[in-house]
Design an enzyme around this catalytic site. Structure first.
Site, PDB file in Angstrom:
ATOM      1  N   GLY A 197       0.524  -1.250  -0.221  1.00 28.25           N
ATOM      2  CA  GLY A 197      -0.438  -0.596  -0.100  1.00 28.25           C
ATOM      3  C   GLY A 197       0.599   1.853  -0.128  1.00 28.25           C
ATOM      4  O   GLY A 197       0.068   2.294  -0.152  1.00 28.25           O
ATOM      5  N   ASP A 321      11.140   4.444  -6.406  1.00 29.02           N
ATOM      6  CA  ASP A 321      10.648   3.293  -6.483  1.00 29.02           C
ATOM      7  C   ASP A 321      11.453   1.418  -7.001  1.00 29.02           C
ATOM      8  O   ASP A 321      10.313   0.702  -6.947  1.00 29.02           O
ATOM      9  CB  ASP A 321       8.733   2.820  -7.350  1.00 29.02           C
ATOM     10  CG  ASP A 321       7.957   1.441  -7.561  1.00 29.02           C
ATOM     11  OD1 ASP A 321       7.571   1.501  -6.127  1.00 29.02           O
ATOM     12  OD2 ASP A 321       7.722   1.471  -8.272  1.00 29.02           O
ATOM     13  N   LYS A 348      14.854  -4.996  -7.969  1.00 26.95           N
ATOM     14  CA  LYS A 348      14.573  -3.826  -9.091  1.00 26.95           C
ATOM     15  C   LYS A 348      15.686  -3.347  -9.635  1.00 26.95           C
ATOM     16  O   LYS A 348      15.393  -2.694 -11.649  1.00 26.95           O
ATOM     17  CB  LYS A 348      13.124  -3.126  -8.477  1.00 26.95           C
ATOM     18  CG  LYS A 348      11.761  -3.507  -8.342  1.00 26.95           C
ATOM     19  CD  LYS A 348      10.926  -2.453  -8.332  1.00 26.95           C
ATOM     20  CE  LYS A 348       9.255  -2.704  -8.703  1.00 26.95           C
ATOM     21  NZ  LYS A 348       8.771  -1.604  -8.081  1.00 26.95           N
TER      22      LYS A 348
END
Length: 702
Positions: A197, A321, A348
């Site tokens: 979230g 991110d 990532k």
């Protein structure tokens, strides 16, 4: 680095194991009643990564490089609409999986015969939490029970034989905006679960351990510090607070544990991978200052108490991110002539990290995709050597990889047979733009709307539009690529490595492939009639080895839907199936249902660019995550350009405002005003009009 003698020794072991496997004998000679250990015989697949070390490796070798050409479909099972990008498990001849929003199914693993189904009715009770996440990514087994976590935050233990609930506990506080999509993990007699979230709300991450038999909470570890005025839960949070600035706790912080966990039984250590900042932009989140622990970190905890042991931060002051929530494989390697107990992860940001799992000290890190945000990783300090300008200091920065990551949640695999890591890699770039966004004027949109405090634009590298992904075989000892196979478009499936010298992976083009684990040669392929991105598993029933995978696009796979148009992936018509393979299997699949992207007829449409621009803003923050960029959904949700609902404001309002389709996974947005709903309808009609004027030209698959 490793010595030549060590390299030759590893190669020799690999050849010896390959010889054993091709004769049909499994690699592992260690039989164990506990199928969760990395050295178990592989008869069962009881957890998301099979074992506590999250290797996604099966030692079974009945299916091997010599006979995989004879692999065939043993059985298939059709599934209803809804997310099917999920990792199944298998125990004692029963296959379990959670489709849609944690609807758990049990079927006979050898025949596909349905045994039971349990539906927790998560969409109906999730409320605003239904707006993020696409459903369950996996489940777990322990001591006669199946564990599933729901979108609304429940952790549920089911009787593995009957599907009846044994206990249920709520892991989230009433009214907060967290949700759960990741699989629970079993460690030290406890079931661990995190939540997500942080991309859209003021979320402070945590992970919780519950007694696996009773559901009683044992411990909780927060990943970022809260309001200092309220005190800190432990010394780790007190330490972390020194790396934050401003009033970060009002922004949330982030650092959610939404996916990756591993467990070292020998040291009773839990490893958790933490997520990005909330919001992404550190200028807003923390006055542009500090490392912001424990964002984008691997944190080691005592499995008994949840106490902090050590951490390694992948990206200090995370602002892109990037996160460390991708799977972490535990392995024992010989590096520079010394045996090392390591943790291997490919997060990532595009580097493969090998970390000493006893101390948290970085051993090595090298890029496995094109990386422009950093020159490398300083081994002495463990910190990245960042390139100038990547923090969009002047307001704009273009870097690789993008926020989808060089490796998404779909798991890599570590083969104990070859000593290699097999990574489903992604090569995309992004431009970040925070011009006009300041700490003074930024305010969350609320209601779980996408809002990163920076505007990202994702793009394909020039000349790489058709194949911006690959399956990469990586040597973690020498930190170098061994082989690479290009895969279609920008998203590819989870990976399974086996003791048969094989690597299995699915693709967006409906191919399910088996490669030679040593050199990447394609040995077998199957037309699944639908995208295959879920992670495969392998297991043995009555002495026969099976491979199972579930088809259907879901989760973030449809985010760049327009790039996938050539594959004709439609929410309503795409085949979602459980496919199970064995040597000699002779079952077949029906033909793929033809799908043509054709806009709904709307003869009364009149363009209004001003209204459409306002509607676009509503769509991009509320709808895009499921219905896709450019209103091209690619199977994750219905393509609204083809929907009759946009022809009538009343019909659209019944869905968007009143929640007419909540039970089918479509959340309601009852806070949107009449004007906003009218604007978004106009935008959708305009998108349909554009499609009518310029229908897609079919392109051959790359």
């Amino acid at each position: 680095m490793t010595s030549r003698s060590t390299s030759f020794a590893l190669a020799g072991i690999g050849l010896l194991l390959a010889a054993c496997t091709q004769s049909g004998a499994p690699v592992s000679t260690v039989a164990s009643d506990d199928q969760a250990t990395d050295r178990a015989d592989g008869r069962d697949w009881p957890g998301f990564g099979r074992t506590e070390g999250e290797q996604h490796f099966s030692p079974l070798g009945e299916i091997n490089a010599s006979n995989v050409a004879k692999l065939g479909l043993a059985w298939s099972l059709d599934l209803p609409p809804g997310n099917s990008a999920t990792g199944p498990i298998e125990v004692d001849g029963t296959l379990y999986f959670a489709r849609f929003y944690s609807e758990v199914n049990a079927v006979d693993a050898a025949t596909g015969k349905p045994l039971w189904k349990y539906d927790p009715k998560a969409p109906e009770v999730s409320g605003v939490r239904l707006r993020q996440g696409w459903g369950s990514r996996g489940i777990a087994y322990f001591n006669g029970k199946i564990y599933t976590a729901t979108q609304d935050g429940r952790l549920i233990a089911l009787d593995a034989k009957t599907g009846q609930p044994v206990w249920t506990t709520q892991t989230l506080d009433p009214g907060d905006l967290r949700f759960i999509s990741g699989p629970p993990r079993i460690m030290d007699g406890k079931v661990l679960i995190g939540n997500g979230g942080a991309d859209v709300a003021a979320i402070r991450g945590y992970i919780t351990a519950y007694d696996a038999e009773t559901g009683k909470q044992v411990w909780r570890f927060w990943t970022v510090p809260g309001d200092p005025a309220k005190g800190f839960e432990n010394d780790a949070m007190r330490m972390a607070a020194k790396t934050w600035a401003g009033d970060w706790w009002t922004k949330g912080g982030g650092g959610t544990v939404w996916n990756a966990m591993s467990y070292d039984r020998a040291t009773n250590t839990v490893f958790i991978g933490t997520g990005n900042g909330s919001p992404w932009n550190r200028k807003i989140r923390s006055d542009g200052k500090g490392d912001n622990l424990f964002l984008c970190s691997i944190v080691a905890l005592d499995a008994k108490t949840g106490a902090y042991k050590w951490h390694y931060q992948i990206n200090p002051g995370e602002s892109w991110d990037y996160n460390s929530a991708m799977d972490m494989a535990l392995a024992d390697l010989t590096i520079a002539g010394q045996p090392r107990k390591v943790l291997i992860t490919a997060p990532k940001n595009g580097f493969v990290y090998v970390i000493d799992r006893l101390t948290g000290k970085l051993i090595s890190a090298k890029p496995f995709v094109p990386v422009t945000w950093a020159k490398g990783i300083d081994i002495a300090t463990g910190r990245p050597i960042e390139n100038p300008g990547i923090r969009y200091e002047s307001g704009v920065a273009t870097i690789s990889p993008g926020p989808m990551g060089a490796h998404s949640w779909l798991p890599m695999a570590f083969s104990r047979q070859t000593g290699l890591v097999y990574i489903p890699a992604i090569d995309l770039k992004v431009t970040y733009d925070d011009r006009g966004i300041t700490a003074q004027n930024w305010k969350r949109k609320g209601g779980l709307a996408l809002d990163y405090a920076v505007n990202p634009t994702i793009a394909f590298p020039k000349g790489n539009e058709d194949s911006a992904s690959s399956l990469v075989a990586w040597d973690p000892v020498r930190q170098r690529e061994v082989w690479r196979v290009k895969t279609p478009i920008h998203f590819n499936g989870g990976v399974l490595a086996t003791g048969g010298t094989l690597v299995f992976q699915g693709q967006m083009d409906s191919k399910f492939n088996a490669y030679d684990a040593r050199n990447g040669h394609l040995l077998w392929t199957f037309d699944a009639k639908a995208p295959v991105i879920a992670p495969p598993i392998s297991y043995s029933v009555n002495g026969r080895q099976y491979v199972t995978v579930i088809t259907g696009n879901g989760t973030s796979g449809g985010f760049l839907g327009s790039a996938l148009a050539r594959y004709e992936i439609d929410y309503r018509t795409q085949a979602r199936r459980v496919l199970t393979f064995a040597i000699g299997g002779g079952a077949t699949l029906p033909a793929k249902i033809p799908h043509v992207v054709k806009a709904i007829d709307d003869p009364d449409f009149v363009s209004d660019p001003t209204t459409e621009a306002r509607g676009s803003m509503v769509y991009d923050t509320r709808c895009l995550v499921c219905h896709g960029g450019g209103v091209a959904a690619a199977g994750t949700a219905p393509d609204l350009r083809m929907s009759g609902a946009i022809l009538s404001q009343q019909s659209l309002d019944a869905i968007v405002h009143d929640g007419a389709l909540v039970s089918q996974g479509m959340p309601k947005f009852d806070e949107l005003t009449d004007q906003e709903r009218s604007d978004v309808r106009q935008f959708l009609r305009a998108a349909a009009s554009s499609l009518r004027k310029s229908p897609p030209t079919p392109k051959p698959a790359p």
